[in-house]
Design a protein around this motif. Structure first.
Motif, PDB file in Angstrom:
ATOM      1  N   VAL A  49       0.841  -1.201   0.000  1.00  0.00           N
ATOM      2  CA  VAL A  49       0.000   0.000   0.000  1.00  0.00           C
ATOM      3  C   VAL A  49       0.871   1.245   0.000  1.00  0.00           C
ATOM      4  O   VAL A  49       0.649   2.201  -0.762  1.00  0.00           O
ATOM      5  CB  VAL A  49      -0.953   0.002   1.213  1.00  0.00           C
ATOM      6  N   ASN A  50       1.882   1.249   0.852  1.00  0.00           N
ATOM      7  CA  ASN A  50       2.762   2.409   0.945  1.00  0.00           C
ATOM      8  C   ASN A  50       3.636   2.577  -0.284  1.00  0.00           C
ATOM      9  O   ASN A  50       4.178   3.662  -0.520  1.00  0.00           O
ATOM     10  CB  ASN A  50       3.626   2.307   2.198  1.00  0.00           C
ATOM     11  N   LEU A  51       3.770   1.512  -1.079  1.00  0.00           N
ATOM     12  CA  LEU A  51       4.496   1.588  -2.346  1.00  0.00           C
ATOM     13  C   LEU A  51       3.562   1.900  -3.516  1.00  0.00           C
ATOM     14  O   LEU A  51       4.010   2.001  -4.658  1.00  0.00           O
ATOM     15  CB  LEU A  51       5.235   0.272  -2.605  1.00  0.00           C
ATOM     16  N   GLY A  52       2.264   2.014  -3.228  1.00  0.00           N
ATOM     17  CA  GLY A  52       1.295   2.323  -4.269  1.00  0.00           C
ATOM     18  C   GLY A  52       0.856   1.142  -5.099  1.00  0.00           C
ATOM     19  O   GLY A  52       0.191   1.313  -6.126  1.00  0.00           O
ATOM     20  N   GLU A  53       1.187  -0.080  -4.665  1.00  0.00           N
ATOM     21  CA  GLU A  53       0.817  -1.297  -5.406  1.00  0.00           C
ATOM     22  C   GLU A  53      -0.481  -1.855  -4.825  1.00  0.00           C
ATOM     23  O   GLU A  53      -0.493  -2.850  -4.105  1.00  0.00           O
ATOM     24  CB  GLU A  53       1.945  -2.325  -5.309  1.00  0.00           C
ATOM     25  N   LEU A  54      -1.601  -1.212  -5.135  1.00  0.00           N
ATOM     26  CA  LEU A  54      -2.854  -1.522  -4.459  1.00  0.00           C
ATOM     27  C   LEU A  54      -3.416  -2.890  -4.844  1.00  0.00           C
ATOM     28  O   LEU A  54      -3.952  -3.604  -3.986  1.00  0.00           O
ATOM     29  CB  LEU A  54      -3.883  -0.425  -4.756  1.00  0.00           C
ATOM     30  N   ALA A  55      -3.330  -3.274  -6.101  1.00  0.00           N
ATOM     31  CA  ALA A  55      -3.887  -4.567  -6.519  1.00  0.00           C
ATOM     32  C   ALA A  55      -3.159  -5.715  -5.825  1.00  0.00           C
ATOM     33  O   ALA A  55      -3.790  -6.665  -5.336  1.00  0.00           O
ATOM     34  CB  ALA A  55      -3.793  -4.703  -8.041  1.00  0.00           C
ATOM     35  N   GLN A  56      -1.825  -5.634  -5.776  1.00  0.00           N
ATOM     36  CA  GLN A  56      -1.067  -6.680  -5.099  1.00  0.00           C
ATOM     37  C   GLN A  56      -1.351  -6.678  -3.603  1.00  0.00           C
ATOM     38  O   GLN A  56      -1.431  -7.726  -2.962  1.00  0.00           O
ATOM     39  CB  GLN A  56       0.431  -6.471  -5.344  1.00  0.00           C
ATOM     40  N   ALA A  57      -1.504  -5.477  -3.037  1.00  0.00           N
ATOM     41  CA  ALA A  57      -1.803  -5.383  -1.606  1.00  0.00           C
ATOM     42  C   ALA A  57      -3.136  -6.059  -1.289  1.00  0.00           C
ATOM     43  O   ALA A  57      -3.268  -6.768  -0.281  1.00  0.00           O
ATOM     44  CB  ALA A  57      -1.839  -3.920  -1.179  1.00  0.00           C
ATOM     45  N   ARG A  58      -4.137  -5.847  -2.146  1.00  0.00           N
ATOM     46  CA  ARG A  58      -5.448  -6.465  -1.932  1.00  0.00           C
ATOM     47  C   ARG A  58      -5.329  -7.988  -1.882  1.00  0.00           C
ATOM     48  O   ARG A  58      -5.932  -8.651  -1.027  1.00  0.00           O
ATOM     49  CB  ARG A  58      -6.411  -6.047  -3.049  1.00  0.00           C
ATOM     50  N   ASP A  59      -4.524  -8.554  -2.768  1.00  0.00           N
ATOM     51  CA  ASP A  59      -4.341 -10.010  -2.778  1.00  0.00           C
ATOM     52  C   ASP A  59      -3.688 -10.496  -1.484  1.00  0.00           C
ATOM     53  O   ASP A  59      -4.047 -11.551  -0.958  1.00  0.00           O
ATOM     54  CB  ASP A  59      -3.464 -10.414  -3.976  1.00  0.00           C
ATOM     55  N   GLU A  60      -2.724  -9.733  -0.984  1.00  0.00           N
ATOM     56  CA  GLU A  60      -2.063 -10.135   0.264  1.00  0.00           C
ATOM     57  C   GLU A  60      -3.035 -10.080   1.437  1.00  0.00           C
ATOM     58  O   GLU A  60      -3.076 -10.999   2.264  1.00  0.00           O
ATOM     59  CB  GLU A  60      -0.851  -9.241   0.539  1.00  0.00           C
ATOM     60  N   TYR A  61      -3.814  -9.025   1.525  1.00  0.00           N
ATOM     61  CA  TYR A  61      -4.787  -8.927   2.618  1.00  0.00           C
ATOM     62  C   TYR A  61      -5.796 -10.072   2.544  1.00  0.00           C
ATOM     63  O   TYR A  61      -6.181 -10.642   3.571  1.00  0.00           O
ATOM     64  CB  TYR A  61      -5.517  -7.585   2.571  1.00  0.00           C
ATOM     65  N   ALA A  62      -6.215 -10.406   1.347  1.00  0.00           N
ATOM     66  CA  ALA A  62      -7.181 -11.499   1.194  1.00  0.00           C
ATOM     67  C   ALA A  62      -6.607 -12.828   1.665  1.00  0.00           C
ATOM     68  O   ALA A  62      -7.351 -13.723   2.079  1.00  0.00           O
ATOM     69  CB  ALA A  62      -7.620 -11.598  -0.263  1.00  0.00           C
ATOM     70  N   SER A  63      -5.265 -12.964   1.623  1.00  0.00           N
ATOM     71  CA  SER A  63      -4.619 -14.212   2.047  1.00  0.00           C
ATOM     72  C   SER A  63      -4.307 -14.246   3.535  1.00  0.00           C
ATOM     73  O   SER A  63      -3.876 -15.282   4.051  1.00  0.00           O
ATOM     74  CB  SER A  63      -3.307 -14.403   1.272  1.00  0.00           C
ATOM     75  N   GLU A  64      -4.511 -13.135   4.228  1.00  0.00           N
ATOM     76  CA  GLU A  64      -4.182 -13.063   5.650  1.00  0.00           C
ATOM     77  C   GLU A  64      -5.183 -13.865   6.485  1.00  0.00           C
ATOM     78  O   GLU A  64      -6.390 -13.652   6.391  1.00  0.00           O
ATOM     79  CB  GLU A  64      -4.187 -11.597   6.111  1.00  0.00           C
ATOM     80  N   PRO A  65      -4.702 -14.819   7.315  1.00  0.00           N
ATOM     81  CA  PRO A  65      -5.621 -15.667   8.079  1.00  0.00           C
ATOM     82  C   PRO A  65      -6.220 -15.001   9.319  1.00  0.00           C
ATOM     83  O   PRO A  65      -7.218 -15.489   9.851  1.00  0.00           O
ATOM     84  CB  PRO A  65      -4.731 -16.854   8.494  1.00  0.00           C
ATOM     85  N   VAL A  66      -5.646 -13.904   9.798  1.00  0.00           N
ATOM     86  CA  VAL A  66      -6.142 -13.253  11.014  1.00  0.00           C
ATOM     87  C   VAL A  66      -7.104 -12.139  10.622  1.00  0.00           C
ATOM     88  O   VAL A  66      -6.747 -11.214   9.889  1.00  0.00           O
ATOM     89  CB  VAL A  66      -4.977 -12.699  11.857  1.00  0.00           C
ATOM     90  N   GLY A  67      -8.331 -12.223  11.149  1.00  0.00           N
ATOM     91  CA  GLY A  67      -9.401 -11.350  10.704  1.00  0.00           C
ATOM     92  C   GLY A  67      -9.170  -9.877  10.899  1.00  0.00           C
ATOM     93  O   GLY A  67      -9.485  -9.064  10.010  1.00  0.00           O
ATOM     94  N   ASP A  68      -8.612  -9.453  12.055  1.00  0.00           N
ATOM     95  CA  ASP A  68      -8.482  -8.020  12.288  1.00  0.00           C
ATOM     96  C   ASP A  68      -7.512  -7.371  11.306  1.00  0.00           C
ATOM     97  O   ASP A  68      -7.783  -6.292  10.758  1.00  0.00           O
ATOM     98  CB  ASP A  68      -8.075  -7.732  13.736  1.00  0.00           C
ATOM     99  N   PHE A  69      -6.389  -8.030  11.030  1.00  0.00           N
ATOM    100  CA  PHE A  69      -5.425  -7.472  10.083  1.00  0.00           C
ATOM    101  C   PHE A  69      -5.954  -7.548   8.647  1.00  0.00           C
ATOM    102  O   PHE A  69      -5.715  -6.648   7.839  1.00  0.00           O
ATOM    103  CB  PHE A  69      -4.091  -8.207  10.193  1.00  0.00           C
ATOM    104  N   GLN A  70      -6.670  -8.624   8.349  1.00  0.00           N
ATOM    105  CA  GLN A  70      -7.227  -8.760   7.000  1.00  0.00           C
ATOM    106  C   GLN A  70      -8.261  -7.670   6.722  1.00  0.00           C
ATOM    107  O   GLN A  70      -8.201  -6.970   5.704  1.00  0.00           O
ATOM    108  CB  GLN A  70      -7.896 -10.125   6.847  1.00  0.00           C
ATOM    109  N   LEU A  71      -9.212  -7.511   7.641  1.00  0.00           N
ATOM    110  CA  LEU A  71     -10.312  -6.577   7.406  1.00  0.00           C
ATOM    111  C   LEU A  71      -9.839  -5.132   7.418  1.00  0.00           C
ATOM    112  O   LEU A  71     -10.283  -4.318   6.596  1.00  0.00           O
ATOM    113  CB  LEU A  71     -11.407  -6.796   8.452  1.00  0.00           C
TER     114      LEU A  71
END
Length: 654
Positions: A540-562
């Protein structure tokens, strides 16, 4: 041979220039005397105080000498004088770096392999250390290096033997071990040059026939490892990395290569009534051959003497001495240990449960075992420290918000008891710092115990990793980077350490650099929590929003993912998806994630809502606030006086 104006061109004896900090004068004197007795001329100035420029006589001596020996220590790495002399020696291609206390050379000098002197402060230089120094110096003077005699005894095992087949017994093996040990003590045999005196203690095998006794053999190997790690002359691999090779079929050479150590210490434990039989085997990681094997047979109530014997024997074999006080009472002050067998047993059972980190039931069962150990021996510092960590884990992961204050208060009291009972116990100070910072949100109070732990626990990966993360959160980026490198060197196969390394890069706002260690952590453990989200934050801080979205979707912990999805969708213009993620964050997790809610509102531009969440998080003791000082997601709030007051109240430097 080097030459300089006003200095003779030829000498009968090689000459060395000795650079040191005045605080290390005792060690410098011992080394100078040993080198002179070995036939070298030593130029050293006992009046050196420090400075930024060379005196003419020093410049001439540096130019004319055959070798420049630099004594690196925690004192000398801060000396401009020593740094200048070391740089001159490096430029002249005759630098010979030594480490007095295990301190790594500063940046710019780490391409040179340091010789570790080891031994207590002010002690005479050992034969082995002197031998290593002479082997480095003499070739620079155009002299023949000292010979390297080879080990004569017949190997106790084949190089391709698996690690569980390496233990041998009987009088012949012990006799061969005695010959080998004598050679090590006299410095006859070179250690692995690039690795130095580095060793991994593999989990001891449980030969009791009862799987439920495995906790004891594991605990014994860990106690031996902890004893060795207190010696700054040894590099000891941490438990997590060493434990990767439990029951491994890989050969010793391959295991040592993966761990990055010169030696492996293997062992087994067998019970017989009131007797315990411990077999220990030190294996050369270059050859796979056993260097020595020793059998210890003791009554079970003498097991503490066994672990001390093993550690001291290994240290002697690696040509250093365990830097432990002489009396059992002083040793317990350094280790936080106990002389009470039943308390030790309860502690090991508790640690086995705690390490599972399976669920709330196992965490509370571990706490019960630590409480039992303390009831049996109220002076057991390690059990108090373990109790503090258990309480903190329960508060962070399972307790209701209203329970946090009481649990953290109990944890702080337990950690304080550990420090009071064992003032030289690094993990006690480290645990106290951790609880004060993450539990009490008091960065100022946490600083002193963390700094103490960093000194006492220079060889402990976990202690160094905790210290590194504290430094990163409080803006001490250089110290954080140095400490996490120490931790990685001693626990290179632990994904938690690699994840910590990524978080430290992120805290320093090196977003691109933070991703590689996080990827490494996930490669080691694909189910690791918070790693995908941390990569998403960096992207996100590098401006790579599409890749960031994929990483968040793969995060198993709900608070960090959401929280991540609520931020990235908003920044990408998907306001509906962002609101949906935020609504789930609030309704499903509520006040347990006030800090994450503040991050989202800050990124949405709602300063009032973000500040409100942070103030409430402070009131309820939300541990997420440890990230607040340098969290880029809170940057929109930096100009608000309430934000500055919040950071100051936690104890962050402005």
């Amino acid at each position: 041979m080097s030459s300089g104006e006003g200095i003779e061109q030829e000498r009968a004896r090689p000459t060395v220039f000795l650079s040191y900090s005045r605080s290390d004068q005792a060690q410098a004197r011992h080394l100078a005397q040993a080198l002179e007795q070995a036939g070298l001329d030593v130029w050293w100035d006992t009046l050196i105080e420090g400075g930024a420029a060379f005196a003419k006589s020093i410049e001439e001596a540096l130019a004319a000498c055959d070798a420049v020996i630099v004594l690196w220590s925690r004192h000398s790495i801060r000396s401009d004088w020593v740094l200048d002399e070391a740089a001159r020696g490096r430029d002249l291609k005759k630098l010979v770096p030594l480490s007095i206390d295990g301190t790594e050379p500063p940046l710019g000098f780490r391409q040179y392999q340091s010789i570790t002197l080891g031994g207590p402060e002010g002690a005479a230089i050992s034969e082995a250390s002197l031998h290593a120094v002479l082997r480095a110096v003499l070739p620079l003077a155009g002299r023949e290096a000292l010979p390297r005699p080879s080990l004569a005894p017949v190997p106790a095992s084949r190089p391709d033997a698996t690690r569980r087949g390496l233990l041998v017994g009987g009088g012949v093996a012990v006799a061969a071990a005695a010959v080998g040990l004598l050679g090590w003590r006299r410095g006859w045999f070179d250690t692995a040059k690039a690795l130095g005196s580095s060793v991994a203690v593999l989990p001891f095998e449980n030969l009791s026939g009862d799987p439920d006794q495995a906790y004891f053999s594991d605990g014994l190997s860990e106690e031996v490892r902890a004893t060795l790690a207190r010696n700054q002359g040894l590099k000891v691999m941490a438990q997590t990395s060493s434990g990767k090779f439990r029951d491994s079929d890989e050969d010793a050479i391959r295991i040592a290569e993966q761990l990055g150590v010169a030696y492996l210490l293997d062992g087994s434990v067998r019970w017989s009534g009131e007797e315990v039989r411990v077999a220990a085997d030190l294996i050369d990681g270059r050859t796979g051959f056993s260097t020595w094997t020793q059998i210890f047979e003791r009554r079970i109530d003498d097991v503490f003497a066994v672990q001390s014997e093993i550690a001291n024997t290994v240290a002697s074999a690696l040509a250093v001495q365990v830097a432990a006080p002489g009396t059992p009472e002083d040793e317990r002050a350094a280790s936080g240990g106990t002389a009470h067998l039943a308390a030790f047993d309860a502690y090991l059972r508790g640690r086995s449960l705690y390490d599972l980190s399976a669920d709330e039931a196992s965490e509370r069962a571990a706490l019960a075992q630590f409480d039992m150990a303390i009831a049996l021996d109220p002076g057991y510092a390690a059990a108090h420290a373990a109790r503090a960590r258990s309480l903190t884990a329960i508060a962070n992961q399972y307790a209701a918000v209203e329970e946090h204050a009481d649990l953290y208060a109990q944890a702080a009291a337990a950690a304080g008891s550990a420090v009071e009972l064992a003032p030289a116990f690094a993990d006690g100070h480290s645990t106290l710092g951790f609880v004060l910072f993450q539990g009490r949100l008091d960065a100022r109070a946490a600083r002193a115990p963390f700094e103490k732990s960093a000194v006492l626990g220079a060889g402990e990966a976990t202690v160094q990793a905790r210290w590194a993360q504290y430094c990163a959160r409080t803006g001490r980026a250089a110290e954080a980077a140095e400490a996490i490198q120490h931790a990685l060197a001693r626990d290179r196969l632990n994904p938690l350490i690699h994840r910590a390394a990524g978080s430290i890069e992120y805290a320093a706002r090196r977003f691109a650099e933070s991703i590689a260690p996080l990827r490494q952590a996930l490669q080691m453990n694909s189910h690791m929590s918070r790693a995908h989200a941390a990569i998403g934050d960096a992207l996100v801080n590098l401006g790579e929003l599409a890749q960031a979205r994929d990483e968040y979707a793969s995060e198993p912990v709900g608070d960090f993912q959401l929280a991540g999805l609520a931020i990235v969708e908003h920044l990408d213009g998907n306001r509906g998806a962002a609101r949906k993620a935020m609504d789930r964050l609030v309704t499903e997790l509520g006040d347990r994630v006030l800090y994450q809610q503040a991050q989202v509102f800050a990124q949405w531009g709602d300063v009032e809502a973000a500040i409100g969440r942070l103030l409430k998080a402070r009131e309820l003791g939300d541990s997420g606030l440890v990230y607040a000082r340098n969290d880029p997601f809170l940057d929109p709030l930096r100009g608000d006086s309430r934000m500055r007051a919040l950071l100051d109240g936690i104890g962050f430097d402005a």
